[in-house]
Design an enzyme around this catalytic site. Sequence first.
Site, PDB file in Angstrom:
ATOM      1  N   GLY A  69      -2.020   4.882  -2.787  1.00 37.55           N
ATOM      2  CA  GLY A  69      -3.262   5.596  -2.486  1.00 37.55           C
ATOM      3  C   GLY A  69      -3.157   6.362  -1.184  1.00 37.55           C
ATOM      4  O   GLY A  69      -2.099   6.897  -0.849  1.00 37.55           O
ATOM      5  N   LYS A 116      -5.993   5.956   4.703  1.00 34.17           N
ATOM      6  CA  LYS A 116      -7.199   5.271   5.189  1.00 34.17           C
ATOM      7  C   LYS A 116      -7.323   3.890   4.550  1.00 34.17           C
ATOM      8  O   LYS A 116      -7.522   2.886   5.243  1.00 34.17           O
ATOM      9  CB  LYS A 116      -8.433   6.119   4.875  1.00 34.17           C
ATOM     10  N   VAL A 117      -7.204   3.838   3.233  1.00 37.86           N
ATOM     11  CA  VAL A 117      -7.276   2.540   2.544  1.00 37.86           C
ATOM     12  C   VAL A 117      -6.014   1.730   2.821  1.00 37.86           C
ATOM     13  O   VAL A 117      -6.065   0.498   2.912  1.00 37.86           O
ATOM     14  CB  VAL A 117      -7.487   2.744   1.032  1.00 37.86           C
ATOM     15  N   GLY A 118      -4.883   2.421   2.982  1.00 33.27           N
ATOM     16  CA  GLY A 118      -3.651   1.722   3.306  1.00 33.27           C
ATOM     17  C   GLY A 118      -3.772   0.888   4.565  1.00 33.27           C
ATOM     18  O   GLY A 118      -3.258  -0.230   4.647  1.00 33.27           O
ATOM     19  N   GLU A 159       2.478   2.935  -0.795  1.00 35.98           N
ATOM     20  CA  GLU A 159       2.900   4.232  -1.338  1.00 35.98           C
ATOM     21  C   GLU A 159       1.770   5.212  -1.069  1.00 35.98           C
ATOM     22  O   GLU A 159       0.766   5.236  -1.787  1.00 35.98           O
ATOM     23  CB  GLU A 159       3.194   4.110  -2.840  1.00 35.98           C
ATOM     24  N   CYS A 179       0.871  12.722  -5.238  1.00 31.97           N
ATOM     25  CA  CYS A 179       1.312  12.428  -3.873  1.00 31.97           C
ATOM     26  C   CYS A 179       2.549  13.215  -3.487  1.00 31.97           C
ATOM     27  O   CYS A 179       2.776  13.458  -2.297  1.00 31.97           O
ATOM     28  CB  CYS A 179       1.557  10.931  -3.717  1.00 31.97           C
TER      29      CYS A 179
END
Length: 476
Positions: A189, A192-194, A211, A246
């Site tokens: 993803g 920010k969420v990582g 990733e 991505c």
Amino acid sequence: MALDMEGMMKELRGTYASGKPKSYEWRVSQLRALLKIADHHEKEIAEALRCDLNKPDHESFVYEIASMKSSCQLALKQLKGWMKPEKVKTSLTTFPSSGEIVSEPLGVTLVISAWNFPFLLSLDPVIGAIAAGNAVVLKPSEIAPATSAVLSKLLGEYMDTSAVKVVEGAVPETTALLEQKWDKIFYTGNGKVGRIVLTAAAKHLTPVVLELGGKSPVVVDKNINLKVAVRRIIGGKWGCNNGQACVSPDYLITTKDNASQLVDALKSELEAFYGKDPLKSEDLSRIVNSNHFNRLKNLLDDEKVSGKIVHGGQRDKTNLKIAPTIMLDVPGDSLVMNEEIFGPLLPILTVYKVEDSIDLINAREKPLAAYLFTNDKRLKEQFIRNVSAGGLVVNDTILHLAEHSLPFGGVGESGMGAYHGKFSFDAFSHKKAVLQRSFAGDVPARYPPYTSGKLKFLKALLNGDLVGLIRALIGW
């Protein structure tokens, strides 16, 4: 109905503790089940992808279904070899001994997937987790709800649900999952969420594969087969989920004297691929939802780039479609150059010398991919040596994903860890060091009482000094 997280984790831990997922037979049975899903439900999967993204059947098959099957088939073919302990040489220090590296599963693992390739990016990591002998929970993206529902249904029907589970939902469910103790988390993803995933994992010292993405550049040199280059750029950009990937080319760099010719070639091939009115083309995916449509619209409407559009720019809010759009000589401080685009917009930057592109790329965060089109051997070597990215491709785009012999992953802001092929197996395995010795060859110099003679012997042994070793043994 609230998810019984505690009960689910207890069942998964119990299944893993039983040893069942570690067996070769179980791993093979689950991989074959995944192949059956792809073979028997291709139409159902493609329909879900069409519903979520208006993804053309061509892209659904090539980039999602066939790619997943290829990963599964490779794992089935190579699994025995992957599981076999790797023999290693041992040194004089431990003589006589033998050494090996044993791949053992990590335990109970979590895969959090992305919405842009919701079938492939859900199951490709799951293949690695199963091949390595783990129990696994898959959390598909709620932004692709049709595919999420199909995955939940089919994995529930075909897989061993005591060890392979699907949890659907949005932020509350993902948050609840991240509160649990996992033995590995695999997240695909955005950064920010990582960061949220990494923070949650740190509480339990859980290893993580991230990733992510980034602004993947394309450098186009002069004196190349421009038509082929442009077709490959279009294929990697608009022919790959309409830029919502991505590894999609994010921006293009070329020389000032080459820009006009390049733009003309892009326009010509885009019209050949998608017609004069690309908004009506059935071969372009739509933007995934209204939030992402509005985000891309804001990039287009930025006053710093609105006058830089040389092709495209049309949009259809009702059907969430944006035409392939080319922008020339956009300023570096524009919105479109300061976030990952993840859509059908392609800014072009110009430099005086093509070599200047390397400094331009390196002034930004490290991307997930970087692409170069050139026939200049020196420039290729310079690009490979000096550009840091998750992966590089020379004279094409995105195809490094198709090579199972190459690791796929990011560096820096574009992620950590890698997978694909055996790298997926390794990502979900612990490499256990095993040293075996007999009772022979016990060296008294290891033990007290320490003497100068013993120290002399050990110095020679540990320094690899064979002459000194012989001298120490005979008392010289």
